[in-house]
Design a protein around this motif. Structure first.
Motif, mmCIF file in Angstrom:
data_model
loop_
_atom_site.group_PDB
_atom_site.id
_atom_site.type_symbol
_atom_site.label_atom_id
_atom_site.label_comp_id
_atom_site.label_asym_id
_atom_site.label_seq_id
_atom_site.Cartn_x
_atom_site.Cartn_y
_atom_site.Cartn_z
ATOM 1 N N TYR B 7 -22.152 -40.576 -5.405
ATOM 2 C CA TYR B 7 -22.587 -41.029 -4.012
ATOM 3 C C TYR B 7 -24.171 -41.819 -3.858
ATOM 4 N N ASP B 8 -23.817 -42.908 -3.404
ATOM 5 C CA ASP B 8 -25.660 -43.708 -3.738
ATOM 6 C C ASP B 8 -26.356 -43.197 -3.312
ATOM 7 N N LEU B 9 -27.236 -42.166 -3.631
ATOM 8 C CA LEU B 9 -28.398 -42.337 -2.120
ATOM 9 C C LEU B 9 -29.483 -42.756 -1.822
ATOM 10 N N ARG B 10 -30.008 -43.316 -2.688
ATOM 11 C CA ARG B 10 -30.937 -44.574 -2.510
ATOM 12 C C ARG B 10 -30.778 -45.736 -1.168
ATOM 13 N N ASN B 11 -29.212 -46.165 -2.072
ATOM 14 C CA ASN B 11 -28.835 -47.234 -1.125
ATOM 15 C C ASN B 11 -27.899 -46.698 -0.111
ATOM 16 N N HIS B 12 -27.359 -45.332 0.524
ATOM 17 C CA HIS B 12 -26.324 -45.362 0.962
ATOM 18 C C HIS B 12 -25.016 -46.344 1.019
ATOM 19 N N HIS B 13 -24.522 -46.077 -0.229
ATOM 20 C CA HIS B 13 -23.344 -46.170 -0.832
ATOM 21 C C HIS B 13 -22.254 -45.659 -0.167
ATOM 22 N N TYR B 14 -21.869 -46.119 0.556
ATOM 23 C CA TYR B 14 -20.521 -44.565 0.737
ATOM 24 C C TYR B 14 -19.184 -46.014 0.130
ATOM 25 N N GLU B 15 -19.757 -47.431 0.665
ATOM 26 C CA GLU B 15 -18.521 -48.608 0.473
ATOM 27 C C GLU B 15 -17.284 -47.979 -0.169
ATOM 28 N N GLY B 16 -15.933 -48.663 -0.829
ATOM 29 C CA GLY B 16 -14.804 -47.944 -1.126
ATOM 30 C C GLY B 16 -14.562 -46.448 -1.783
ATOM 31 N N GLU B 17 -15.102 -46.273 -1.289
ATOM 32 C CA GLU B 17 -15.432 -44.119 -1.905
ATOM 33 C C GLU B 17 -14.325 -43.695 -0.785
ATOM 34 N N GLU B 18 -13.429 -42.879 -1.207
ATOM 35 C CA GLU B 18 -12.956 -42.616 -0.880
ATOM 36 C C GLU B 18 -13.162 -41.152 0.373
ATOM 37 N N GLY B 19 -12.648 -41.351 1.475
ATOM 38 C CA GLY B 19 -13.305 -40.575 2.654
ATOM 39 C C GLY B 19 -14.861 -40.723 3.320
ATOM 40 N N PRO B 23 -18.376 -41.239 7.762
ATOM 41 C CA PRO B 23 -20.216 -41.320 7.301
ATOM 42 C C PRO B 23 -20.748 -43.560 8.195
ATOM 43 N N LEU B 24 -19.507 -44.795 7.397
ATOM 44 C CA LEU B 24 -19.795 -45.499 7.882
ATOM 45 C C LEU B 24 -19.892 -45.696 9.860
ATOM 46 N N LEU B 40 -16.220 -51.999 14.367
ATOM 47 C CA LEU B 40 -14.825 -51.689 14.067
ATOM 48 C C LEU B 40 -14.168 -52.649 13.684
ATOM 49 N N VAL B 41 -14.603 -54.014 13.449
ATOM 50 C CA VAL B 41 -13.480 -55.297 12.970
ATOM 51 C C VAL B 41 -14.055 -55.887 11.658
ATOM 52 N N ALA B 42 -15.167 -55.184 11.808
ATOM 53 C CA ALA B 42 -15.948 -55.757 10.410
ATOM 54 C C ALA B 42 -16.362 -54.659 9.179
ATOM 55 N N ILE B 43 -16.425 -53.516 9.627
ATOM 56 C CA ILE B 43 -16.094 -52.256 9.093
ATOM 57 C C ILE B 43 -14.651 -52.330 8.288
ATOM 58 N N HIS B 44 -13.594 -53.177 9.009
ATOM 59 C CA HIS B 44 -11.723 -52.898 9.533
ATOM 60 C C HIS B 44 -11.648 -54.655 7.440
ATOM 61 N N ARG B 45 -12.991 -55.549 8.508
ATOM 62 C CA ARG B 45 -12.765 -56.317 6.984
ATOM 63 C C ARG B 45 -12.962 -55.438 5.261
ATOM 64 N N VAL B 57 -9.913 -42.514 14.661
ATOM 65 C CA VAL B 57 -10.764 -41.429 14.136
ATOM 66 C C VAL B 57 -11.925 -41.760 15.564
ATOM 67 N N ALA B 58 -12.082 -42.726 14.888
ATOM 68 C CA ALA B 58 -13.434 -42.769 16.636
ATOM 69 C C ALA B 58 -13.407 -41.999 18.027
ATOM 70 N N THR B 59 -12.185 -41.837 18.541
ATOM 71 C CA THR B 59 -11.488 -41.594 19.787
ATOM 72 C C THR B 59 -11.291 -40.042 18.773
ATOM 73 N N PHE B 60 -11.045 -39.967 18.161
ATOM 74 C CA PHE B 60 -11.042 -38.000 17.654
ATOM 75 C C PHE B 60 -12.405 -37.171 17.666
#
Ligand SMILES: Cc1cc2nc3c(=O)[nH]c(=O)nc-3n(C[C@H](O)[C@H](O)[C@H](O)COP(=O)(O)O)c2cc1C
Ligand code: FES
Lengths: 587, 156
Positions: B7-19, B23-24, B40-45, B57-60
């Motif tokens: 997890y890249d703390l400085r850049n808050h990089h989560y992309e592509g990581e499991e889970g 956080p996104l 939400l659509v952008a995250i999906h793309r 997940v968003a409604t849970f």
């Protein structure tokens, strides 16, 4: 150096401690030999804001309700003239203070540093003996020996279920897998409990040290802390602590030059009570809906990303460094046969001294409520304690001699739980309390199991009906039947324990249910639909209630008896609270 | 897939990581105040996570909102301690005063009311929080006083 230390936990801040801190800092700027400091939660939430004067010789004096206007007098008399201000003194380690019993009767292991050190300073943690347990272990204690020590200490999980921690670690250690995880459960879902928040806010390093030791024991090199998003201060301080520990080499690759590595990350919860349950928590960390799954396999065998995972509660982990340093027998010397050590309780509700207390296992409910926390507020009558939150139950004050010990509490129908202890007096309606918890569990049920999803809803409807005066004669047997089904047909602890608040109140306070159903009356004068407010002839026409009424339902002229328009009255009880003459009748 | 990335703390990089999904979503909500459909659509793309899963997940989780909130967030605590200390009456007075129920936003878009379970200062029960300010030991009438005072100050 004389230090003035301000308690800056969430409670303190809510009570205005930051203003006190700023005022002190401004007044002490440039005064040699004086310093302002910061600490976490001392536990005396009812006396916030709290300021400790720590004299140059180490003597400690704790002052309560130090709002900025009280700062000058403390500075003049105590610091300037060396005369403690007895009026506001709540505790001193020299013996004395108005609330001496509150702190002196506790036994602080988990809270050893809370309210003593600055939670944002790793140096203060080190000076208090921090990371020595880790050094000791890395210097030559094998993982198996560490696990044996924890088993021998008798430490059981403080998150609610009370499973022996060392045994859980051994399962995770023995489970095959080249990747293993430690998860610290800081979800603290019980509404009315704040032990874990206080520990994280006041002493985050002790939890980290516990996690690193757990990682060493299990053979895990990654850990997660799963924290409620509602705890911003805890998240902030934990983030600082992780960074500091990394800088000093307590976290990261090859810790203190050893072969052991450990990395910790924070995961913020997103507001779902069921995510405190371990398999749901794992699903949540993995980025899914937080739904529990069938166990076995237990997380210790198949957990996060399918790897062996030890999930431990915050308080459980905070005990670990102490046990390593002081020895298993020092820990197991405290408590009862099967419940060793101490337990932290968040005291709230109708008790006089609400806050955080840590007591040895085996003391009685009465000692906690009366001797340590000063009994019931406003001279009212002690009625019950609620332990274990939505999974727990109400224990009648008649059982106040019950010991704090996993088995004894379970025998009452409640559970030890994570440590929320809400005290109730004769103004609390037990039917309403049961309804309150059912509303909570019904809302928080993830919906996977039919009985948990729909059974709790039907139970809630019945309870609501009773509190609204629409109860039916056969409602109580029906409730009991549903309770039994929900308990038996649910997959996880949420559903299995959801009926507990109903069953315990039925067990100890059945007559209250009957009064609601048969007489349409609420003995505690709480259920609004069963209440009416009227004004008696004792009214002097002072107009206080008229002004206070938020619904503008009261009319009358000065010096003449007022009347309440029942059609507009929202039964909020504000008039009843403000009337000085007792001229409002509530029935 | 099962590879564990740092997890890249400085850049808050989560992309592509499991889970990474929660956080996104948390970051999207922090920036927009709620979860906009386009986000939400952008995250999906970007992540390839199915939109239905993202919506699930968003409604849970109670934290996520799919509707915009008012300028100020008023949270009334309905935890156990607050409940036995009069939170119900407190909520009733506040909802009546603002003319909006819990879960709603006032017509002028100023206040959104939420009820929450435990704000962690149970010893000050009953408690409410307006944005970042916590108010404890409330009665219905002094809660209204606090609100009136804030409303007066906010008016231009
Ligand atoms: C519905 C539900 C909610 C729970 N909430 C919590 C919680 O908030 N904190 C916690 O530590 N454990 C909670 N637990 C217990 C965990 O599942 C798990 O047993 C615990 O974290 C293990 O740690 P321990 O052995 O140190 O107690 C919950 C369990 C259930 C069924
Ligand atoms: S119950 Fe309201 S702050 Fe905890």
């Amino acid at each position: 150096m004389t230090r003035l230390i301000v308690g800056l936990g969430t409670c303190g801040i809510a009570a205005g401690a930051e203003e006190t801190f700023r005022s002190l800092a401004a007044k002490l700027a440039g005064r040699p030999g004086l310093e302002v400091g910061r600490t976490g939660c001392i536990g005396m939430c009812y006396q916030e804001p709290l300021v400790e004067v720590r004299n140059a010789d180490g003597a400690r004096y704790l002052y309560g309700r130090v709002t900025p206007d009280r700062v000058d007098r403390v500075l003049d008399e105590h610091v300037g003239q060396g005369r403690p201000v007895d009026e506001w003194l709540v505790w001193t380690d020299r013996g004395g203070g108005s609330d001496q019993a509150f702190l002196d009767r506790q036994r602080r292991i988990v809270l050893r540093n809370c309210g003593v050190i600055d939670p944002e300073s790793i140096d203060e943690y080190l000076a208090a003996g921090g990371y020595q347990a880790l050094e000791k272990v890395l210097a030559g204690i094998e993982p198996d020996a560490l696990i044996a020590t924890i088993i021998e200490s008798g430490l059981r999980g403080r998150g609610g279920a009370g499973f022996p921690t060392g045994v859980k670690w051994r399962y995770a250690r023995e489970a095959p897998g080249d990747r293993k995880f430690i998860v610290c459960n800081a979800d603290e879902g019980d509404p009315g409990a704040f032990m874990d928040r206080s520990v994280l806010e006041s002493d985050p390093h002790s939890v980290l040290e516990g996690m690193i030791l757990a990682g060493y024991a299990v053979g895990a090199d990654h850990g997660y802390v799963y924290v409620r998003a509602e705890y911003p201060k805890a998240i902030e301080r934990l983030t600082i602590a992780i960074r500091q520990a990394e800088e000093r080499g307590f976290l990261g690759a090859s810790i203190l030059g050893s072969r052991h590595s450990f990395h910790v990350r924070l995961k913020e919860g997103a507001g779902a009570f069921v995510c405190g349950e371990e398999t749901a928590l794992i699903a949540s960390i993995e980025g899914k809906r937080g739904m529990p799954r069938v166990r076995p396999p237990f997380p210790a065998v198949k957990g996060l990303w399918g790897a062996p995972t030890s999930i431990n509660n915050v308080e459980t982990l905070a005990n670990v460094p102490w046990i390593v340093l002081h020895g298993a027998s020092a820990f197991s010397a405290l408590g009862t046969e099967k419940s060793k050590g101490t337990k932290v309780f968040a005291m709230a509700g109708r008790v006089r001294h609400g806050g955080l207390v840590e007591v040895p296992m085996g003391i009685t409910i009465r000692e906690i409520v009366h001797d340590i926390c000063g009994g019931i507020r406003d001279g009212r009558k002690f009625k019950a304690v609620q332990m274990g939150g939505p999974s727990g139950g109400c224990i009648s004050s008649e059982l106040e001699a019950t010991l704090i010990d996993y088995e004894s509490i379970t025998r009452t129908g409640a559970i030890m739980g994570s440590g929320g202890l809400v005290v109730m007096d004769d103004t609390t309606c037990m039917v309403d309390v049961a309804r309150f918890f059912l509303e909570f569990t019904q809302r928080e049920s993830c919906g996977k199991c039919t009985f948990c999803r729909i059974g709790t809803k039907r139970m809630l409807e019945i309870l609501t009906r009773i509190t609204e005066g629409e109860g039916k004669e056969d409602d109580l047997p029906l409730l009991e039947e549903l309770a039994d089904r929900v308990r038996q047909s649910s997959l996880c602890g949420l559903g299995q324990t959801a009926p507990n608040p109903v069953l315990t109140t039925l067990k100890y306070f059945r007559s209250e249910y009957e009064a609601h159903i048969a007489n349409r009356k609420c003995p505690a004068h709480h259920c609004q639909k069963l209440l009416t407010y009227t004004i008696t002839d004792d009214c002097s026409g002072c107009m206080l209630c008229l002004k206070a009424c938020p619904a503008h339902a009261i009319s009358g002229e000065r010096k003449k008896v007022h009347v309440i328009d029942q059609a507009r009255c929202t039964v909020c009880g504000e008039c009843y609270r403000v009337c000085n003459l007792g001229a409002i009748r509530r029935e | 897939m099962r590879q564990h990335r740092r997890y890249d703390l400085r850049n808050h990089h989560y992309e592509g990581e499991e889970g990474a999904l929660i956080p996104l979503l948390q970051r999207a909500q922090q920036e927009d105040g709620y979860l906009r459909r386009e986000r939400l659509v952008a995250i999906h793309r970007r992540t390839g996570i199915p939109l239905a899963h993202i919506y699930g997940v968003a409604t849970f989780y109670a934290q996520f909102r799919l509707k915009p909130v008012g300028k100020h967030l008023l949270r009334v605590c309905h935890g156990t301690a607050c409940h036995v200390s009069g939170a119900v009456e407190l909520s009733q007075a506040i909802e009546k005063h603002l003319g909006a129920a819990a879960g709603e936003t006032t017509a002028d878009g100023q206040y959104s009311i939420e009820t929450v379970s435990c704000l962690g200062c149970c010893s000050l029960a009953p408690v409410m929080m307006i944005d970042q300010d916590t108010y404890g030991n409330l009665s219905p009438s002094n809660a209204i006083k606090v609100l009136k005072k804030r409303q007066k100050e906010e008016r231009p």
